[in-house]
Design a protein around this motif. Structure first.
Motif, short mmCIF file in Angstrom:
data_model
loop_
_atom_site.label_atom_id
_atom_site.label_comp_id
_atom_site.label_asym_id
_atom_site.label_seq_id
_atom_site.Cartn_x
_atom_site.Cartn_y
_atom_site.Cartn_z
N LYS A 36 14.60 59.61 37.60
CA LYS A 36 14.92 60.97 37.98
C LYS A 36 13.97 61.47 39.07
O LYS A 36 14.39 62.12 40.03
N LYS A 37 12.68 61.13 38.90
CA LYS A 37 11.69 61.53 39.90
C LYS A 37 11.95 60.85 41.23
O LYS A 37 11.87 61.48 42.30
N GLU A 38 12.26 59.54 41.18
CA GLU A 38 12.56 58.81 42.40
C GLU A 38 13.80 59.36 43.08
O GLU A 38 13.85 59.49 44.32
N GLU A 39 14.80 59.68 42.29
CA GLU A 39 16.03 60.26 42.85
C GLU A 39 15.76 61.61 43.50
O GLU A 39 16.27 61.92 44.59
N LYS A 40 14.92 62.41 42.84
CA LYS A 40 14.56 63.71 43.39
C LYS A 40 13.80 63.54 44.70
O LYS A 40 14.06 64.26 45.68
N GLU A 41 12.86 62.58 44.72
CA GLU A 41 12.08 62.34 45.94
C GLU A 41 12.99 61.85 47.06
O GLU A 41 12.84 62.24 48.23
N ARG A 42 13.94 60.98 46.70
CA ARG A 42 14.88 60.48 47.70
C ARG A 42 15.72 61.61 48.29
O ARG A 42 15.92 61.69 49.51
N ARG A 43 16.19 62.51 47.42
CA ARG A 43 16.98 63.65 47.92
C ARG A 43 16.14 64.56 48.82
O ARG A 43 16.64 65.06 49.83
N LYS A 44 14.85 64.74 48.44
CA LYS A 44 13.97 65.56 49.28
C LYS A 44 13.79 64.93 50.65
O LYS A 44 13.82 65.62 51.68
N GLN A 45 13.59 63.60 50.67
CA GLN A 45 13.43 62.91 51.95
C GLN A 45 14.69 62.99 52.79
O GLN A 45 14.63 63.22 54.01
N GLU A 46 15.84 62.81 52.15
CA GLU A 46 17.11 62.93 52.88
C GLU A 46 17.29 64.33 53.42
O GLU A 46 17.75 64.52 54.56
N TYR A 47 16.93 65.32 52.61
CA TYR A 47 17.06 66.71 53.06
C TYR A 47 16.12 66.97 54.25
O TYR A 47 16.53 67.60 55.25
N ALA A 48 14.88 66.47 54.14
CA ALA A 48 13.93 66.67 55.24
C ALA A 48 14.43 65.97 56.51
O ALA A 48 14.31 66.51 57.61
#
Length: 311
Positions: A193-205
């Motif tokens: 879940k944390k990795e998925e959240k980090e991935r979404r943050k990076q994609e958003y950035a």
């Protein structure tokens, strides 16, 4: 004692009439069910004789409500088993189970620490219990039987308790392993879940940066286009203005000349219409024709100049 279908009905008065001191004799009474409730009302009856009846089993309440009994005679019945909590009769010192149909006795016998006399003769006992029981042909042997059976059942209980503890320990290990597995699965889910959240943050950035870059590039292009358009408008307006101004400069004399020619022509026309033979009219016509030729030359030249500027 009243007779009824299937069993004997007792009253408390009848039981009291049979009570002799602390002894209550209910033998040879065709009893199929022990009147436990009534007997519990007679705590003085510590010696209870239920021999030579028709008992096949004892109620569970027998061991919970008759704990005051010290001596119990159940010989010559049809008992096939005793209640599992028979050991709750902790005051019991004398127990006669002669000639029944018992194959074993409850493990709870180990709790009968006060038991001093036991007779189990003429029962179809299991082979493991037979050597422990012995013959019980005299007082000494019956005492040994009581001691041996209690000790044997204590050992059986210890073994059962050991197995229960092993099962409990095994169950705890299984539960601990299950708990650890659940914790690992939860940790894995949290990590994913944390990795998925980090991935979404990076994609958003990345999307935001790309969007910002596109906006900045678009602004520069728009500024260049605006500047180019402005320059184009300026450059296009200026020649047009020059062309318009130049056109006016060339057209104004032509218009004046044209108007003058028209005025002369109109005046000559009206005058010479009335004096066709006049020498002046003839001269004017000649002059008009010359002026007309000149004007036409000027007009042709002006048109050529205007065409050159447009190109």
């Amino acid at each position: 004692m009243a007779a009824g279908k299937g069993e004997t009905k007792w009253t408390l008065k009848e039981l009291k009439d049979r009570l002799d001191g602390n002894e209550l004799d209910l033998s040879l009474s065709n009893i199929t069910k022990v009147p436990v409730q009534l007997l519990s009302s007679l705590p003085k009856a510590t010696v209870l004789d239920l021999s030579c009846n028709l008992l096949v089993n004892l109620q569970d309440t027998f061991c919970t409500q008759l704990t005051h009994v010290v001596k119990l005679d159940l010989s010559k019945n049809q008992l096939e088993e005793l209640p599992a909590d028979f050991g709750r009769l902790t005051r019991l010192r004398h127990l006669d189970l002669f000639q029944n149909k018992l194959k074993t006795v409850p493990v709870s016998f180990w709790q009968l620490t006060s038991l001093q006399w036991l007779d189990l003769k003429d029962n179809p006992l299991d082979s493991a219990l037979v050597p422990v029981v012995g013959d019980c042909l005299d007082e000494r042997q019956c005492r040994n039987c009581a001691k041996g059976v209690v000790s044997y059942m204590r050992a059986v209980n210890s073994e059962l308790e050991r197995k229960r503890q092993e099962q409990l320990q095994q169950q705890r290990k299984l539960e601990e392993a299950r708990r650890l597995q659940e914790e690992q699965e939860q940790e894995l889910r949290r990590r994913k879940k944390k990795e998925e959240k980090e991935r979404r943050k990076q994609e958003y950035a990345a999307r935001q940066a790309s969007k910002k870059q596109q906006q900045e590039g678009g602004g520069q292009e728009e500024g260049a286009d605006t500047e180019e358009k402005a320059n184009g408008v300026t450059s296009s307006v200026t020649p047009e203005k020059h062309r318009t101004t130049g056109s006016y400069c060339y057209k104004l004399p032509l218009i004046i000349i044209l108007l003058s020619v028209i005025a002369v022509a109109v005046a000559t026309y009206f005058y010479c219409e009335s004096e066709p033979t006049n020498q002046l009219c003839r001269d004017l016509r000649t002059r008009a024709q010359q002026v007309e030729g000149v004007v036409r030359g000027w007009v042709a030249v002006a048109k050529q100049v205007a065409a050159g500027q447009k190109e």
